[in-house]
Design a protein around this motif. Structure first.
Motif, PDB file in Angstrom:
ATOM      1  N   HIS A   1      -5.829   4.977  -5.293  1.00 26.59           N
ATOM      2  CA  HIS A   1      -6.373   5.725  -4.164  1.00 26.59           C
ATOM      3  C   HIS A   1      -6.934   7.081  -4.587  1.00 26.59           C
ATOM      4  O   HIS A   1      -7.953   7.531  -4.068  1.00 26.59           O
ATOM      5  CB  HIS A   1      -5.290   5.956  -3.102  1.00 26.59           C
ATOM      6  CG  HIS A   1      -4.895   4.729  -2.351  1.00 26.59           C
ATOM      7  ND1 HIS A   1      -5.790   3.779  -1.938  1.00 26.59           N
ATOM      8  CD2 HIS A   1      -3.677   4.285  -1.936  1.00 26.59           C
ATOM      9  CE1 HIS A   1      -5.169   2.811  -1.297  1.00 26.59           C
ATOM     10  NE2 HIS A   1      -3.876   3.095  -1.286  1.00 26.59           N
TER      11      HIS A   1
ATOM     12  N   SER B   1      -8.936  14.629  -0.440  1.00 24.92           N
ATOM     13  CA  SER B   1      -8.304  15.391   0.634  1.00 24.92           C
ATOM     14  C   SER B   1      -9.102  16.659   0.922  1.00 24.92           C
ATOM     15  O   SER B   1      -9.832  17.171   0.059  1.00 24.92           O
ATOM     16  CB  SER B   1      -6.874  15.764   0.249  1.00 24.92           C
ATOM     17  OG  SER B   1      -6.883  16.726  -0.807  1.00 24.92           O
TER      18      SER B   1
ATOM     19  N   ASP C   1     -10.060   8.928  -2.099  1.00 26.82           N
ATOM     20  CA  ASP C   1      -9.317   9.689  -1.087  1.00 26.82           C
ATOM     21  C   ASP C   1      -9.375  11.176  -1.448  1.00 26.82           C
ATOM     22  O   ASP C   1      -8.443  11.734  -2.037  1.00 26.82           O
ATOM     23  CB  ASP C   1      -7.866   9.209  -1.017  1.00 26.82           C
ATOM     24  CG  ASP C   1      -7.733   7.842  -0.381  1.00 26.82           C
ATOM     25  OD1 ASP C   1      -8.763   7.305   0.075  1.00 26.82           O
ATOM     26  OD2 ASP C   1      -6.610   7.315  -0.336  1.00 26.82           O
TER      27      ASP C   1
ATOM     28  N   ARG D   1      -2.934   0.514  -4.000  1.00 25.05           N
ATOM     29  CA  ARG D   1      -2.845  -0.685  -3.158  1.00 25.05           C
ATOM     30  C   ARG D   1      -2.810  -1.891  -4.063  1.00 25.05           C
ATOM     31  O   ARG D   1      -3.580  -1.971  -5.028  1.00 25.05           O
ATOM     32  CB  ARG D   1      -4.062  -0.757  -2.224  1.00 25.05           C
ATOM     33  CG  ARG D   1      -4.046  -1.948  -1.267  1.00 25.05           C
ATOM     34  CD  ARG D   1      -5.014  -1.728  -0.091  1.00 25.05           C
ATOM     35  NE  ARG D   1      -6.360  -1.465  -0.566  1.00 25.05           N
ATOM     36  CZ  ARG D   1      -7.422  -2.234  -0.257  1.00 25.05           C
ATOM     37  NH1 ARG D   1      -7.273  -3.308   0.502  1.00 25.05           N
ATOM     38  NH2 ARG D   1      -8.611  -1.926  -0.696  1.00 25.05           N
TER      39      ARG D   1
ATOM     40  N   THR E   1       3.165  12.086  -7.739  1.00 34.18           N
ATOM     41  CA  THR E   1       2.725  11.413  -6.518  1.00 34.18           C
ATOM     42  C   THR E   1       1.769  10.262  -6.799  1.00 34.18           C
ATOM     43  O   THR E   1       1.788   9.245  -6.088  1.00 34.18           O
ATOM     44  CB  THR E   1       2.042  12.414  -5.565  1.00 34.18           C
ATOM     45  OG1 THR E   1       2.946  13.486  -5.289  1.00 34.18           O
ATOM     46  CG2 THR E   1       1.647  11.747  -4.258  1.00 34.18           C
ATOM     47  N   TYR E   2       0.947  10.398  -7.841  1.00 31.74           N
ATOM     48  CA  TYR E   2      -0.104   9.413  -8.093  1.00 31.74           C
ATOM     49  C   TYR E   2       0.004   8.723  -9.453  1.00 31.74           C
ATOM     50  O   TYR E   2      -0.046   7.501  -9.526  1.00 31.74           O
ATOM     51  CB  TYR E   2      -1.488  10.089  -7.976  1.00 31.74           C
ATOM     52  CG  TYR E   2      -1.755  10.642  -6.613  1.00 31.74           C
ATOM     53  CD1 TYR E   2      -2.214   9.813  -5.587  1.00 31.74           C
ATOM     54  CD2 TYR E   2      -1.538  11.986  -6.310  1.00 31.74           C
ATOM     55  CE1 TYR E   2      -2.453  10.310  -4.314  1.00 31.74           C
ATOM     56  CE2 TYR E   2      -1.775  12.490  -5.039  1.00 31.74           C
ATOM     57  CZ  TYR E   2      -2.225  11.647  -4.049  1.00 31.74           C
ATOM     58  OH  TYR E   2      -2.450  12.132  -2.789  1.00 31.74           O
TER      59      TYR E   2
ATOM     60  N   THR F   1       0.854  -1.182   0.000  1.00 31.36           N
ATOM     61  CA  THR F   1       0.000   0.000   0.000  1.00 31.36           C
ATOM     62  C   THR F   1       0.889   1.230   0.000  1.00 31.36           C
ATOM     63  O   THR F   1       1.804   1.344   0.822  1.00 31.36           O
ATOM     64  CB  THR F   1      -0.913   0.023   1.228  1.00 31.36           C
ATOM     65  OG1 THR F   1      -1.765  -1.132   1.208  1.00 31.36           O
ATOM     66  CG2 THR F   1      -1.791   1.272   1.225  1.00 31.36           C
ATOM     67  N   THR F   2       0.648   2.139  -0.918  1.00 29.16           N
ATOM     68  CA  THR F   2       1.381   3.392  -1.004  1.00 29.16           C
ATOM     69  C   THR F   2       0.367   4.536  -1.022  1.00 29.16           C
ATOM     70  O   THR F   2      -0.842   4.317  -0.990  1.00 29.16           O
ATOM     71  CB  THR F   2       2.244   3.454  -2.275  1.00 29.16           C
ATOM     72  OG1 THR F   2       1.392   3.627  -3.418  1.00 29.16           O
ATOM     73  CG2 THR F   2       3.065   2.181  -2.456  1.00 29.16           C
ATOM     74  N   THR F   3       0.871   5.747  -1.122  1.00 32.34           N
ATOM     75  CA  THR F   3      -0.016   6.902  -1.258  1.00 32.34           C
ATOM     76  C   THR F   3      -0.887   6.771  -2.498  1.00 32.34           C
ATOM     77  O   THR F   3      -2.055   7.159  -2.509  1.00 32.34           O
ATOM     78  CB  THR F   3       0.815   8.195  -1.344  1.00 32.34           C
ATOM     79  OG1 THR F   3       1.583   8.327  -0.153  1.00 32.34           O
ATOM     80  CG2 THR F   3      -0.084   9.420  -1.512  1.00 32.34           C
ATOM     81  N   ALA F   4      -0.313   6.202  -3.565  1.00 29.73           N
ATOM     82  CA  ALA F   4      -0.973   6.195  -4.876  1.00 29.73           C
ATOM     83  C   ALA F   4      -1.870   4.986  -5.099  1.00 29.73           C
ATOM     84  O   ALA F   4      -2.856   5.085  -5.832  1.00 29.73           O
ATOM     85  CB  ALA F   4       0.068   6.258  -5.982  1.00 29.73           C
TER      86      ALA F   4
END
Length: 294
Positions: A79, A39, A37, A16, A144-145, A11-14
């Motif tokens: 995510h 924000s 997700d 799973r 990041t994603y 699992t990462t920020t970007a």
């Protein structure tokens, strides 16, 4: 070189990655648009009601297909919500109408309609922002994603191909019911649209087998209309090298209350039908099946 045994749940920020106990299938399942997700920063940037902001999301598709690891196949889940960054667009599909400094030349219909890699609108053309976002913010979203997700997807496909000699990406999405509904009561809308970019992203024999899996599960199917596949199927579908990519669109009306963005009473029934179909899909690609392009 990434080996088959290198792939682990993560699992990462970007994203799973869910992996099976025994990775026996050449199929890789993915859901790039079910991320939710949102924000507080993004919700604060948007002029839309949070519920409307979710209208482009493939809501709960991840929960519709989270059992595929039981069939020996991995599952990649994004995510980030589609309204924030669209993983089914090329990284350079930047919209100058929403990203400061983006080039105006080379635009395609997706960008012009506000559906670039950083979307300007959600469903029904409703603007997400009041103004533009800085180019650096767009690059940060991609770094990041977008890039981590696609690196993970490529790694999974390469690992499957290393193990089996071929790979099959099943890219799972959902579609608004209005996209497939007909004014005629005599015409029943397809519940599943199978996209292979009109034969260019997967072998015909494989697509026919996939379509049969859904039909055998009691689901009405169509091919390439109105959705034939976008960047992901184009990028990863290379049937001449035994790398196949097929997009699956599920009619939201058969599992979702679209207005409330909530599972409907049909959710469990639809999930069971899809489970039957995807169990068969995960078993496709036996040596006798002619996977190479015709």
């Amino acid at each position: 070189m990434v080996t088959y045994m290198d792939i682990r749940p993560q699992t990462t920020t970007a994203y799973r990655i869910l992996t099976p106990k025994a990775w026996e299938s050449a199929v890789v399942f993915a859901s790039p648009h079910s991320g939710r997700d949102y924000s507080n920063t993004f919700k604060g940037q948007s002029i839309l009601d949070p519920l409307i902001l979710r209208s482009s999301e493939d809501a709960f598709v991840d929960q519709l297909i989270d059992y595929v690891t039981d069939f020996g196949a991995p599952l990649l889940l994004a995510h980030a919500p589609r309204a924030f960054v669209d993983l089914n667009r090329a990284a350079d599909e930047l919209d100058p109408a929403i990203v400061n400094g983006a080039q105006t030349r080379g635009q395609n219909p997706r960008i012009s309609s506000g559906l670039g890699v950083i979307p300007r609108v959600v469903a029904n053309g409703r603007p997400i922002y009041r103004g533009k976002i800085p180019m650096q913010e767009a690059k940060d979203r991609l770094n990041t994603y977008w890039h981590p997700y696609h690196k993970a997807l490529l790694t999974l496909l390469e690992a499957a191909k290393l193990r089996h000699g071929y790979s099959v990406l099943i890219d799972v999405h959902s579609m608004p019911h209005d996209a497939v509904s007909s004014p005629s009561k005599l015409v029943k809308a397809p519940e599943i649209v199978i996209g292979d970019r009109h034969g260019s992203s997967a072998s015909r024999a494989l697509v026919e087998e996939v379509e049969a899996c859904f039909a055998n599960a009691g689901l009405r199917t169509a091919r390439n209309t109105p959705f034939a596949g976008a960047f992901i199927t184009q990028q990863y579908g290379r049937p001449s090298t035994n790398q196949h990519a097929i997009q699956i669109e599920i009619d939201r009306a058969i599992y979702l209350n679209e207005a409330q963005v909530a599972p409907s009473e049909q959710f469990a029934e639809t999930r069971d039908k899809l489970k039957q179909a995807f169990k068969s899909v995960a078993r496709l690609g036996a040596p006798e099946l002619p996977l190479a392009a015709e």
